[in-house]
Design a protein around this motif. Structure first.
Motif, PDB file in Angstrom:
ATOM      1  N   MET A  57      31.768  42.279   5.622  1.00 30.10           N
ATOM      2  CA  MET A  57      33.020  41.930   6.280  1.00 30.10           C
ATOM      3  C   MET A  57      32.877  42.394   7.729  1.00 30.10           C
ATOM      4  O   MET A  57      32.622  43.570   7.978  1.00 30.10           O
ATOM      5  CB  MET A  57      34.212  42.627   5.627  1.00 30.10           C
TER       6      MET A  57
ATOM      7  N   ARG B 108      34.818  42.604  11.244  1.00 28.21           N
ATOM      8  CA  ARG B 108      36.156  42.505  11.825  1.00 28.21           C
ATOM      9  C   ARG B 108      36.109  42.796  13.310  1.00 28.21           C
ATOM     10  O   ARG B 108      35.469  43.737  13.751  1.00 28.21           O
ATOM     11  CB  ARG B 108      37.098  43.513  11.161  1.00 28.21           C
ATOM     12  N   SER B 109      36.806  41.965  14.040  1.00 23.51           N
ATOM     13  CA  SER B 109      37.003  42.203  15.470  1.00 23.51           C
ATOM     14  C   SER B 109      38.505  42.228  15.712  1.00 23.51           C
ATOM     15  O   SER B 109      39.298  42.107  14.785  1.00 23.51           O
ATOM     16  CB  SER B 109      36.332  41.103  16.293  1.00 23.51           C
ATOM     17  N   THR B 110      38.860  42.339  16.955  1.00 24.94           N
ATOM     18  CA  THR B 110      40.281  42.340  17.301  1.00 24.94           C
ATOM     19  C   THR B 110      40.943  41.030  16.921  1.00 24.94           C
ATOM     20  O   THR B 110      42.094  40.997  16.513  1.00 24.94           O
ATOM     21  CB  THR B 110      40.451  42.579  18.813  1.00 24.94           C
TER      22      THR B 110
ATOM     23  N   GLN C 160      39.489  38.387  14.746  1.00 22.94           N
ATOM     24  CA  GLN C 160      39.175  37.678  13.502  1.00 22.94           C
ATOM     25  C   GLN C 160      38.432  38.577  12.514  1.00 22.94           C
ATOM     26  O   GLN C 160      37.886  39.605  12.878  1.00 22.94           O
ATOM     27  CB  GLN C 160      38.349  36.431  13.772  1.00 22.94           C
ATOM     28  N   THR C 161      38.433  38.115  11.288  1.00 24.36           N
ATOM     29  CA  THR C 161      37.643  38.731  10.221  1.00 24.36           C
ATOM     30  C   THR C 161      36.801  37.628   9.610  1.00 24.36           C
ATOM     31  O   THR C 161      37.307  36.551   9.311  1.00 24.36           O
ATOM     32  CB  THR C 161      38.555  39.344   9.135  1.00 24.36           C
ATOM     33  N   GLU C 162      35.526  37.897   9.448  1.00 26.04           N
ATOM     34  CA  GLU C 162      34.657  36.917   8.797  1.00 26.04           C
ATOM     35  C   GLU C 162      33.790  37.624   7.764  1.00 26.04           C
ATOM     36  O   GLU C 162      33.581  38.833   7.824  1.00 26.04           O
ATOM     37  CB  GLU C 162      33.793  36.164   9.804  1.00 26.04           C
ATOM     38  N   TYR C 163      33.333  36.847   6.817  1.00 20.35           N
ATOM     39  CA  TYR C 163      32.491  37.366   5.742  1.00 20.35           C
ATOM     40  C   TYR C 163      31.137  36.690   5.822  1.00 20.35           C
ATOM     41  O   TYR C 163      31.053  35.482   5.980  1.00 20.35           O
ATOM     42  CB  TYR C 163      33.147  37.114   4.388  1.00 20.35           C
TER      43      TYR C 163
ATOM     44  N   VAL D 102      32.922  45.171  17.107  1.00 20.78           N
ATOM     45  CA  VAL D 102      33.205  44.766  15.731  1.00 20.78           C
ATOM     46  C   VAL D 102      32.982  45.952  14.798  1.00 20.78           C
ATOM     47  O   VAL D 102      32.227  46.868  15.093  1.00 20.78           O
ATOM     48  CB  VAL D 102      32.320  43.572  15.281  1.00 20.78           C
TER      49      VAL D 102
ATOM     50  N   ARG E 217      31.681  46.230   7.285  1.00 20.48           N
ATOM     51  CA  ARG E 217      31.810  46.914   5.993  1.00 20.48           C
ATOM     52  C   ARG E 217      30.988  46.173   4.949  1.00 20.48           C
ATOM     53  O   ARG E 217      31.064  44.946   4.870  1.00 20.48           O
ATOM     54  CB  ARG E 217      33.275  46.947   5.587  1.00 20.48           C
TER      55      ARG E 217
END
Length: 96
Positions: A42, A44-46, A48-51, A81, A84
């Protein structure tokens, strides 16, 4: 008798060692199992979240995480970013 053995003062030292060995063996086996299961990342940035993934095991996911985090060096702090590692576990069957 040592004050550090109060928890199992009635045990023989060898018995306490055997119990500790069993606990450590189970813990190590659980860690090995977790290392061999598939993972996703996972990221994460300010904004967006991408997998990303799936990756076949924890080491492959960790290598991908390192690659993602390496990009933070060229970004301003507010654009860094966070990564996780998420284990993929089979769904639990509904027994109702």
């Amino acid at each position: 008798m040592s004050v550090f053995r109060d928890v199992a003062a009635w045990d023989e030292p060898d018995e306490s060692d055997r119990r500790l060995d069993v606990v450590l063996d189970r813990w190590a086996q659980e860690l090995l199992t977790r290392m061999e299961q598939p993972y996703v990342l996972m990221v994460r940035s300010t904004w967006q979240t991408e997998y990303l993934g799936p990756f076949p095991h924890a080491m492959a996911a960790a290598a991908a995480a390192e690659d993602e985090l390496a990009g933070n060096r060229v970004l301003p702090p507010e654009e860094h970013v966070a990564v996780r590692l998420i284990p993929l576990v089979p769904p639990i069957a509904d027994e109702s």
